[in-house]
Design a protein around this motif. Structure first.
Motif, mmCIF file in Angstrom:
data_model
loop_
_atom_site.group_PDB
_atom_site.id
_atom_site.type_symbol
_atom_site.label_atom_id
_atom_site.label_comp_id
_atom_site.label_asym_id
_atom_site.label_seq_id
_atom_site.Cartn_x
_atom_site.Cartn_y
_atom_site.Cartn_z
ATOM 1 N N LEU A 861 -17.887 12.507 -27.646
ATOM 2 C CA LEU A 861 -18.429 12.561 -29.007
ATOM 3 C C LEU A 861 -19.143 11.277 -29.382
ATOM 4 O O LEU A 861 -20.085 11.296 -30.176
ATOM 5 C CB LEU A 861 -17.308 12.848 -30.012
ATOM 6 N N PHE A 862 -18.703 10.155 -28.788
ATOM 7 C CA PHE A 862 -19.419 8.907 -29.025
ATOM 8 C C PHE A 862 -20.842 9.015 -28.487
ATOM 9 O O PHE A 862 -21.806 8.570 -29.121
ATOM 10 C CB PHE A 862 -18.674 7.753 -28.346
ATOM 11 N N LEU A 863 -20.980 9.666 -27.327
ATOM 12 C CA LEU A 863 -22.299 9.881 -26.746
ATOM 13 C C LEU A 863 -23.122 10.825 -27.633
ATOM 14 O O LEU A 863 -24.316 10.597 -27.858
ATOM 15 C CB LEU A 863 -22.149 10.461 -25.335
ATOM 16 N N VAL A 864 -22.484 11.877 -28.151
ATOM 17 C CA VAL A 864 -23.173 12.809 -29.037
ATOM 18 C C VAL A 864 -23.684 12.073 -30.282
ATOM 19 O O VAL A 864 -24.820 12.258 -30.714
ATOM 20 C CB VAL A 864 -22.232 13.965 -29.441
ATOM 21 N N ALA A 865 -22.850 11.212 -30.867
ATOM 22 C CA ALA A 865 -23.240 10.478 -32.069
ATOM 23 C C ALA A 865 -24.398 9.533 -31.804
ATOM 24 O O ALA A 865 -25.248 9.311 -32.675
ATOM 25 C CB ALA A 865 -22.046 9.703 -32.616
ATOM 26 N N GLN A 866 -24.457 8.965 -30.596
ATOM 27 C CA GLN A 866 -25.537 8.038 -30.276
ATOM 28 C C GLN A 866 -26.855 8.754 -30.012
ATOM 29 O O GLN A 866 -27.926 8.246 -30.333
ATOM 30 C CB GLN A 866 -25.152 7.208 -29.043
ATOM 31 N N LEU A 867 -26.797 9.970 -29.436
ATOM 32 C CA LEU A 867 -28.008 10.689 -29.081
ATOM 33 C C LEU A 867 -28.602 11.469 -30.255
ATOM 34 O O LEU A 867 -29.788 11.800 -30.229
ATOM 35 C CB LEU A 867 -27.713 11.662 -27.926
ATOM 36 N N SER A 868 -27.811 11.787 -31.277
ATOM 37 C CA SER A 868 -28.275 12.606 -32.394
ATOM 38 C C SER A 868 -28.402 11.749 -33.654
ATOM 39 O O SER A 868 -27.806 10.680 -33.761
ATOM 40 C CB SER A 868 -27.314 13.765 -32.647
ATOM 41 N N GLN A 869 -29.213 12.251 -34.605
ATOM 42 C CA GLN A 869 -29.323 11.542 -35.879
ATOM 43 C C GLN A 869 -28.205 11.959 -36.831
ATOM 44 O O GLN A 869 -27.891 11.244 -37.780
ATOM 45 C CB GLN A 869 -30.684 11.789 -36.522
ATOM 46 N N SER A 870 -27.586 13.109 -36.598
ATOM 47 C CA SER A 870 -26.405 13.521 -37.348
ATOM 48 C C SER A 870 -25.702 14.626 -36.572
ATOM 49 O O SER A 870 -26.315 15.341 -35.772
ATOM 50 C CB SER A 870 -26.785 14.016 -38.751
ATOM 51 N N TRP A 871 -24.422 14.758 -36.810
ATOM 52 C CA TRP A 871 -23.657 15.812 -36.157
ATOM 53 C C TRP A 871 -22.456 16.148 -37.027
ATOM 54 O O TRP A 871 -22.113 15.412 -37.957
ATOM 55 C CB TRP A 871 -23.202 15.400 -34.750
ATOM 56 N N GLY A 872 -21.799 17.267 -36.761
ATOM 57 C CA GLY A 872 -20.647 17.637 -37.568
ATOM 58 C C GLY A 872 -20.069 18.958 -37.131
ATOM 59 O O GLY A 872 -20.491 19.567 -36.134
ATOM 60 N N THR A 873 -19.110 19.408 -37.912
ATOM 61 C CA THR A 873 -18.395 20.655 -37.631
ATOM 62 C C THR A 873 -18.350 21.505 -38.894
ATOM 63 O O THR A 873 -18.140 20.991 -39.988
ATOM 64 C CB THR A 873 -16.959 20.367 -37.177
ATOM 65 N N ARG A 874 -18.566 22.778 -38.749
ATOM 66 C CA ARG A 874 -18.348 23.705 -39.859
ATOM 67 C C ARG A 874 -17.522 24.880 -39.356
ATOM 68 O O ARG A 874 -17.610 25.272 -38.180
ATOM 69 C CB ARG A 874 -19.666 24.181 -40.463
ATOM 70 N N TYR A 875 -16.727 25.406 -40.246
ATOM 71 C CA TYR A 875 -15.831 26.501 -39.881
ATOM 72 C C TYR A 875 -16.427 27.824 -40.321
ATOM 73 O O TYR A 875 -17.104 27.920 -41.349
ATOM 74 C CB TYR A 875 -14.450 26.301 -40.520
ATOM 75 N N THR A 876 -16.160 28.841 -39.522
ATOM 76 C CA THR A 876 -16.623 30.198 -39.792
ATOM 77 C C THR A 876 -15.414 31.129 -39.768
ATOM 78 O O THR A 876 -14.327 30.727 -39.315
ATOM 79 C CB THR A 876 -17.645 30.650 -38.735
#
Length: 891
Positions: A861-876
């Motif tokens: 997830l640290f890699l995901v945060a560095q490669l993207s301008q934003s990230w997150g989780t939503r529930y369905t």
């Protein structure tokens, strides 16, 4: 009175003033105003010739009343250098008395001989002239005198008033060397003036008694005995003998006063409040001393009121005749005027202060005074007062708020203009002294003319001849001035008029101050609310949005709206309304809007978000209305509508908390109001909210609004909704044009509640900009997903993002396979950014953490945060979605 020791301060101030230098301190306000008037009049301190007249009545009412008082004062000051003078209303000295008789031989004629006129326009600043100019008790010490000859003396003076008319009829003045100054002199002067005024009143009573005596002698000698029901030897049979109650008698007395004041002779029918009528007989009478007056009798009962004038002894059959009033026309005139003043004051309490608008309240003051008190009224207010603030220097920022009069062509400064006042004008004297200023003769008022000679000439040509300027004072704050002008009535303003103007101004000032305070609170609340509302709409492609916000006229409320971009190209639309008005409602609105944005960032479903807002409002209400703050009113509640629109599916999920449903404008022009579960208002606590999901047709428009748009006490809500439906039935209009049309057609001219309007035209994300793949929970399929994503990015022309997208998808898909569950889906969306989404059936969300150097995992997830301008989780309802966004220009 502000005596300054040896007068060094005033002497230096006088020297600076005569030298043309500005004088701001060291001299009292009335003295400085008098100096300014003297300079405007062109007086010279070393050459002032007083007019001398011999045409005065040595046996006038004033002298007969003042004579014994002057003799008593002479005896009281026996052996001193006290000079006691009484002057008439023009400032001419009528009689003098001296504590030391030899002074009459040693002093110059100007200080000993009656007949010299000490009015300010001739003699400059002196006790008699200043008392007439200020129309109140004054004291003048040494260097405060304008003339050189009076520099070693002091004096105190007070005006003498006729207690019936309230008019100034003379001045009593004590002149003495400054060394004889004593604090008790002012009190002694006041008592002496009071004695003279009472003696003047006694003379009026004696005149009336003479009229009554003449009437009684005539009637008792001509009428039959008392057995006939008419006046007998023991007195007259008045209207009370005919069974009249006090109200009927009061009506007869009021009408009789009017007849005496007008000196009308004849018979006049009067309808009584309790039925029936009476006839008033009015005729002249002259006393043995030559006083001319009027006598009014009443004839009650009998055959009814006569058709024409009656002789004094005539009466209808069976009637009772008796005396109502006897008096002089002038005295009756004062009584009528006094009653009219009381009536005006009573009416002013309902005419002034009908709104909380500063300028409207000032206009109501003018409308109440014209024409019953004045022919023209102007009201000048500082700019700060109009903004709801207090003015530090009212004279420097005056704004002409009102010009009102019997005609519209009088050449005053127009309303809306900045007014610059010169020193010495009646208005500036009123501002600086904080007291009313009366100018009985405008043509002789040097300050009035010096302000603008050409304009003053034109005003005088329009007939303006008298002026009263009154300060608008409330709670110790100077809010402006009101100027009352007279032109039609030839009589100048008097002190009674000045007092009436002050009464009206005092009532208006209190209302203006209330309006000013309200304006300040309204402006603060409006500024707070506008700062808490969105200043601009965020960039997003799901909807095309326009909005309007209109605050209530009577008080800012708690309406708000918001547009919140969400993950996956979705957008949240929000409108709400806090119950109540003012700063508290605006602050609560800001809290709710901030909380709603934060809850929206957590990707909560609409019903869950409303539940959190409800809990927050209950908690705020408990904290602000608890026992520790018994004065708090608490928070009454709020309504809210929250909608989330997904342009990839055209599905809109909505929930509402006591709010009106939105309007949906279909592409064919149909307008519907979706039937959403109502839900309770926010703040009740413990009650559930429900969601509804509808599919929005492509290019349809969703309209969200608060109740101020369709509800008020003058409109039925069903009629308003039908009207809104008709206005919206124009699908070709864009959101901005729709907002304009709705506000033009629906917004009241004077809104009683806030109005928030949000118009959103729904867009659909094209299918060729979405790529989705389903995959089993098999780690070996990760490479297939990377390859498929690379091909799709090439098709979109985004090859430069392929490396970052492969790493993101590898990490997210691996986490879904390892920690989530089926079904697993990967979706790429090309919008304003490249969105990578991986959904799975698990409910556990990963958390970003700092991995230690010895940890084998925890870096994905640290890699995901560095490669993207934003990230997150939503529930369905079926699990969760982990998403990441990359900027299209990230490469």
């Amino acid at each position: 009175m502000g005596v300054t020791g040896d007068q060094t301060g005033p002497a230096r101030s006088r020297e600076r003033f005569l030298g043309g230098e500005p004088v701001e301190t060291g001299v009292r306000g009335p003295i400085l105003d008098s100096w300014l008037r003297c300079r405007l009049l062109g007086l010279s301190p070393d050459r002032s010739e007083l007019p001398f007249r011999e045409d005065f009545d040595p046996d006038s009412r004033l002298l007969r009343a003042a004579g014994p008082v002057l003799d008593e004062l002479r005896d009281r000051f026996s052996g001193s250098r006290m000079n006691i003078a009484v002057a008439d209303a023009d400032g001419m000295v009528l009689r003098r008395r001296f504590g030391e008789p030899s002074l009459a031989r040693s002093l110059p004629p100007i200080q000993t001989v009656p007949g010299f006129v000490f009015a300010e326009r001739y003699g400059g600043t002196n006790g008699i002239g200043l008392a007439l100019a200020e129309r109140r008790p004054v004291q003048v010490y040494r260097a405060e005198h304008f003339a050189e000859r009076a520099q070693s003396n002091a004096c105190c003076a007070a005006p003498i008033r006729d207690q019936l008319s309230g008019q100034i009829v003379g001045v009593l003045c004590f002149g003495y060397p400054y060394a004889l100054e004593h604090p008790d002199l002012a009190a002694l002067l006041g008592r002496a003036v009071g004695t003279i005024e009472r003696r003047l009143m006694a003379q009026s009573s004696e005149r009336e008694r003479g009229l009554l005596h003449t009437y009684l002698e005539a009637e008792l000698g001509a009428l039959p005995a008392a057995g006939d029901g008419l006046p007998g030897p023991n007195g007259l049979t008045g209207p009370a003998a005919a069974g009249l109650d006090p109200l009927d008698r009061a009506v007869l007395k009021e009408r009789a006063t009017e007849l005496i004041s007008s000196a009308r002779r004849g018979a006049f029918g009067v309808t009584l409040p309790h039925g029936g009528g009476a006839t008033l007989l009015s005729r002249p009478v002259t006393s043995g001393a030559g006083v001319r007056g009027m006598v009014v009798e009443a004839v009650v009962g009998g055959d009814g009121p006569p058709a024409g004038p009656l002789s004094p002894a005539a009466r209808p059959t069976g009637a009772v005749r008796g005396l109502v009033l006897v008096g002089e026309p002038e005295v009756g005139k004062y009584a009528v005027e006094a009653r009219r003043r009381l009536e005006l004051l009573a009416e002013a309490s309902t005419l002034i202060g009908t709104t909380l608008d500063v300028e409207r309240t000032a206009r109501e003051l003018a409308e109440a005074a014209v024409p019953r008190l004045a022919d023209y009224v102007t009201v000048d207010l500082p700019e700060a007062v109009l903004r709801g603030e207090e003015s530090a220097d009212p004279g420097a920022e005056l704004h002409r708020a009102v010009v009102h009069g019997i005609r519209d062509d009088c050449p005053f400064y127009p309303a809306g203009q900045h007014v610059e006042l010169l020193a010495g004008t009646p208005q500036m004297r009123c501002l600086s002294g904080g007291q009313a200023v009366l100018e009985p003769e405008l043509g002789a008022a040097a300050g009035f003319i010096a302000q603008n000679p050409e304009r003053a000439r034109r005003l005088l040509e329009h007939g303006l001849h008298s002026l009263v300027v009154v300060p608008l004072l409330a709670r110790g704050v100077l809010l402006g001035i009101a100027s009352f002008y007279r032109s039609q009535d030839p009589a100048p303003f008097g002190d009674d008029d000045s007092r009436l103007a002050q009464e009206l101004a005092a009532r208006a000032a209190l209302c203006i101050d209330n309006a000013r305070r309200y304006t300040r609170e309204h402006n603060l609340a409006l500024a707070l609310q506008r700062s808490l509302l969105p200043r601009g709409l965020p960039e997003q492609g799901a909807v095309e949005v326009a909005h309007r916000y209109l605050p209530a006229e009577s008080g800012v409320g708690g309406d708000w709206f918001d547009v919140i971009p969400l993950s996956g190209t979705r957008v949240a639309l929000l409108v709400g309304d806090v119950v109540g008005h003012g700063l508290h409602a605006a602050a609560t609105m800001g809290r709710l809007r901030t909380a709603a944005r934060n809850f929206a960032e957590l990707e909560l479903a609409p019903d869950e978000l409303l539940t959190h807002l409800d809990n927050l409002l209950v908690r705020l209400d408990r904290e602000e209305g608890g026992d520790e703050d018994p004065a708090s009113t608490g928070i009454a509640g709020a309504t809210c509508l929250y909608a989330v629109y997904d342009p990839t599916t055209r599905l809109c999920t909505m929930a509402r908390a006591g709010h009106l449903p939105p309007a949906l404008v279909h592409p064919d022009g149909r307008v519907t109001f979706p039937d959403l579960p109502a839900g309770p208002p926010l703040g009740l606590g413990g009650l559930p909210f429900e969601t509804a999901e509808i599919e929005l047709p492509e290019d349809s428009t969703l309209v969200l609004y608060t109740d101020g748009l369709v509800e008020d006490r003058h409109r039925d809500i069903d009629v308003s909704l039908d009207r809104l439906r008709a206005v919206l039935a124009r699908p070709e209009r864009g959101p901005e044009d729709t907002c304009r049309a709705v506000m033009d057609a629906m917004a009241p001219e004077h809104p009683e509640d806030d109005i928030a309007l949000l118009v959103a035209r729904a867009h659909t994300l094209p299918a060729d900009r979405i790529a989705a793949w389903d995959l089993p929970a098999d780690p070996s399929k990760v490479c297939d997903i990377r390859a498929a994503a690379t091909r799709r990015l090439a098709d979109w022309g985004l090859e430069e993002l392929a490396f970052a997208a492969e790493l993101l998808l590898s990490e997210l898909v691996t986490n879904a396979i390892r920690y989530g569950g089926e079904p697993i889906q990967v979706r790429l969306i090309r919008d304003r950014t490249l969105i990578c989404e991986v959904s799975d059936g698990g409910s556990t969300a990963p958390h970003l953490r700092r991995a230690a150097s010895t940890d084998e995992g925890g870096r994905g997830l640290f890699l995901v945060a560095q490669l993207s301008q934003s990230w997150g989780t939503r529930y369905t309802p079926r699990g969760k979605v982990i998403w990441a966004e990359c900027a299209l220009d990230a490469a």
